[in-house]
Design a protein around this motif. Structure first.
Motif, PDB file in Angstrom:
ATOM      1  N   UNK A  17       0.822  -1.201   0.000  1.00 30.90           N
ATOM      2  CA  UNK A  17       0.000   0.000   0.000  1.00 30.90           C
ATOM      3  C   UNK A  17       0.859   1.255   0.000  1.00 30.90           C
ATOM      4  N   UNK A  18       2.054   1.218   0.544  1.00 34.78           N
ATOM      5  CA  UNK A  18       2.918   2.380   0.562  1.00 34.78           C
ATOM      6  C   UNK A  18       3.406   2.709  -0.845  1.00 34.78           C
ATOM      7  N   UNK A  19       3.402   1.773  -1.750  1.00 31.24           N
ATOM      8  CA  UNK A  19       3.866   1.999  -3.110  1.00 31.24           C
ATOM      9  C   UNK A  19       2.736   2.386  -4.053  1.00 31.24           C
ATOM     10  N   UNK A  20       1.566   2.740  -3.519  1.00 35.55           N
ATOM     11  CA  UNK A  20       0.426   3.078  -4.347  1.00 35.55           C
ATOM     12  C   UNK A  20      -0.175   4.381  -3.852  1.00 35.55           C
ATOM     13  N   UNK A  21      -0.506   5.282  -4.784  1.00 37.27           N
ATOM     14  CA  UNK A  21      -1.211   6.495  -4.407  1.00 37.27           C
ATOM     15  C   UNK A  21      -2.047   6.957  -5.587  1.00 37.27           C
ATOM     16  N   UNK A  22      -3.115   7.642  -5.287  1.00 36.93           N
ATOM     17  CA  UNK A  22      -3.999   8.185  -6.307  1.00 36.93           C
ATOM     18  C   UNK A  22      -4.076   9.693  -6.120  1.00 36.93           C
ATOM     19  N   UNK A  23      -4.010  10.411  -7.220  1.00 39.32           N
ATOM     20  CA  UNK A  23      -4.168  11.862  -7.212  1.00 39.32           C
ATOM     21  C   UNK A  23      -5.364  12.192  -8.089  1.00 39.32           C
ATOM     22  N   UNK A  24      -6.177  13.144  -7.661  1.00 36.45           N
ATOM     23  CA  UNK A  24      -7.333  13.551  -8.439  1.00 36.45           C
ATOM     24  C   UNK A  24      -7.242  15.046  -8.712  1.00 36.45           C
ATOM     25  N   UNK A  25      -7.409  15.406  -9.975  1.00 35.99           N
ATOM     26  CA  UNK A  25      -7.383  16.796 -10.413  1.00 35.99           C
ATOM     27  C   UNK A  25      -8.756  17.139 -10.990  1.00 35.99           C
ATOM     28  N   UNK A  26      -9.340  18.251 -10.553  1.00 41.02           N
ATOM     29  CA  UNK A  26     -10.667  18.644 -11.025  1.00 41.02           C
ATOM     30  C   UNK A  26     -10.660  20.100 -11.480  1.00 41.02           C
ATOM     31  N   UNK A  27     -11.588  20.403 -12.365  1.00 40.05           N
ATOM     32  CA  UNK A  27     -11.775  21.769 -12.829  1.00 40.05           C
ATOM     33  C   UNK A  27     -13.033  21.856 -13.657  1.00 40.05           C
ATOM     34  N   UNK A 100       6.208   6.805 -16.163  1.00 38.05           N
ATOM     35  CA  UNK A 100       6.934   6.634 -14.912  1.00 38.05           C
ATOM     36  C   UNK A 100       6.306   7.573 -13.884  1.00 38.05           C
ATOM     37  N   UNK A 101       6.072   7.155 -12.633  1.00 38.93           N
ATOM     38  CA  UNK A 101       5.416   8.021 -11.644  1.00 38.93           C
ATOM     39  C   UNK A 101       6.193   9.305 -11.388  1.00 38.93           C
ATOM     40  N   UNK A 102       5.593  10.427 -11.731  1.00 34.75           N
ATOM     41  CA  UNK A 102       6.262  11.711 -11.510  1.00 34.75           C
ATOM     42  C   UNK A 102       5.291  12.824 -11.158  1.00 34.75           C
ATOM     43  N   UNK A 103       3.996  12.574 -11.215  1.00 38.40           N
ATOM     44  CA  UNK A 103       3.006  13.594 -10.913  1.00 38.40           C
ATOM     45  C   UNK A 103       2.861  13.745  -9.404  1.00 38.40           C
ATOM     46  N   UNK A 104       2.722  14.990  -8.938  1.00 38.86           N
ATOM     47  CA  UNK A 104       2.503  15.267  -7.520  1.00 38.86           C
ATOM     48  C   UNK A 104       1.244  16.110  -7.363  1.00 38.86           C
ATOM     49  N   UNK A 105       0.790  16.247  -6.139  1.00 40.20           N
ATOM     50  CA  UNK A 105      -0.397  17.052  -5.876  1.00 40.20           C
ATOM     51  C   UNK A 105      -0.151  18.535  -6.130  1.00 40.20           C
ATOM     52  N   UNK A 106       1.092  18.961  -6.247  1.00 42.01           N
ATOM     53  CA  UNK A 106       1.411  20.359  -6.550  1.00 42.01           C
ATOM     54  C   UNK A 106       1.302  20.678  -8.034  1.00 42.01           C
ATOM     55  N   UNK A 107       1.213  19.665  -8.882  1.00 39.16           N
ATOM     56  CA  UNK A 107       1.114  19.894 -10.322  1.00 39.16           C
ATOM     57  C   UNK A 107      -0.236  20.509 -10.678  1.00 39.16           C
ATOM     58  N   UNK A 108      -0.236  21.237 -11.783  1.00 34.90           N
ATOM     59  CA  UNK A 108      -1.469  21.763 -12.350  1.00 34.90           C
ATOM     60  C   UNK A 108      -1.597  21.230 -13.765  1.00 34.90           C
ATOM     61  N   UNK A 109      -2.798  20.833 -14.112  1.00 28.32           N
ATOM     62  CA  UNK A 109      -3.068  20.341 -15.450  1.00 28.32           C
ATOM     63  C   UNK A 109      -3.950  21.340 -16.170  1.00 28.32           C
ATOM     64  N   UNK A 121     -10.679  25.873 -22.786  1.00 28.11           N
ATOM     65  CA  UNK A 121      -9.525  25.384 -22.033  1.00 28.11           C
ATOM     66  C   UNK A 121      -9.688  25.850 -20.598  1.00 28.11           C
ATOM     67  N   UNK A 122      -9.307  24.975 -19.646  1.00 33.27           N
ATOM     68  CA  UNK A 122      -9.369  25.369 -18.252  1.00 33.27           C
ATOM     69  C   UNK A 122      -8.410  24.514 -17.435  1.00 33.27           C
ATOM     70  N   UNK A 123      -8.095  25.012 -16.244  1.00 36.30           N
ATOM     71  CA  UNK A 123      -7.127  24.364 -15.366  1.00 36.30           C
ATOM     72  C   UNK A 123      -7.790  23.294 -14.513  1.00 36.30           C
ATOM     73  N   UNK A 124      -7.001  22.286 -14.180  1.00 38.35           N
ATOM     74  CA  UNK A 124      -7.407  21.225 -13.254  1.00 38.35           C
ATOM     75  C   UNK A 124      -6.429  21.246 -12.090  1.00 38.35           C
ATOM     76  N   UNK A 125      -6.961  21.283 -10.886  1.00 37.64           N
ATOM     77  CA  UNK A 125      -6.109  21.333  -9.702  1.00 37.64           C
ATOM     78  C   UNK A 125      -6.396  20.139  -8.788  1.00 37.64           C
ATOM     79  N   UNK A 126      -5.391  19.766  -8.030  1.00 38.93           N
ATOM     80  CA  UNK A 126      -5.508  18.631  -7.131  1.00 38.93           C
ATOM     81  C   UNK A 126      -6.544  18.929  -6.042  1.00 38.93           C
ATOM     82  N   UNK A 127      -7.360  17.916  -5.747  1.00 39.53           N
ATOM     83  CA  UNK A 127      -8.336  18.109  -4.655  1.00 39.53           C
ATOM     84  C   UNK A 127      -7.982  17.278  -3.470  1.00 39.53           C
TER      85      UNK A 127
END
Length: 127
Positions: A17-27, A100-109, A121-127
């Motif tokens: 479980x420590x090697x798994x994480x999910x990030x969600x970006x919404x906009x 390769x895993x490189x996305x973080x919650x600080x990223x903006x899409x 076009x619009x931004x998606x931010x981590x929730x």
């Protein structure tokens, strides 16, 4: 011995479980709501997307084209052409490209959606 076996199983499950994480970006924009989920497991990152039409008559939309990319690190970039919405005005894709895993919650899409000679076009931010 039985306690040692149970302890070993618990340790292995915790380590997985420590090697798994999910990030969600919404906009959202005037016409669309988008949610991108980044699933990270050991050594791999995959993407899922859900697009929701916020009020355009679904029958008036022939097909949509979308493109998602990261604003700050350039790692995420995926999209699709000629996708259609279901009767509720939604589109889901749960099996997109991997990286390769490189996305973080600080990223903006940022997402660009084209349909019927219209584009938003619009931004998606981590929730």
């Amino acid at each position: 011995m039985k306690k040692l076996f149970i302890l070993l199983i618990f340790f292995l499950l915790s380590a997985c479980q420590m090697n798994k994480s999910d990030l969600t970006f919404v906009g959202e924009s005037e016409n669309w709501l988008a949610e991108v989920t980044v699933l990270q497991t050991k050594g791999e990152e995959t993407y899922q997307i859900q697009l929701t039409n916020k009020g355009i008559n679904v029958e008036e939309i022939d097909a949509i084209h979308y493109y998602v990319e990261s604003k700050n690190n350039g790692v995420i970039n995926f999209g699709e052409n000629d996708v259609t919405l279901n009767q509720e005005g939604k589109y889901d894709n749960k099996s997109l490209s991997s990286n390769f895993p490189s996305t973080t919650s600080n990223d903006e899409l940022v997402i660009k959606i084209d349909w019927n000679d219209t584009s938003e076009s619009f931004d998606l931010r981590s929730k």
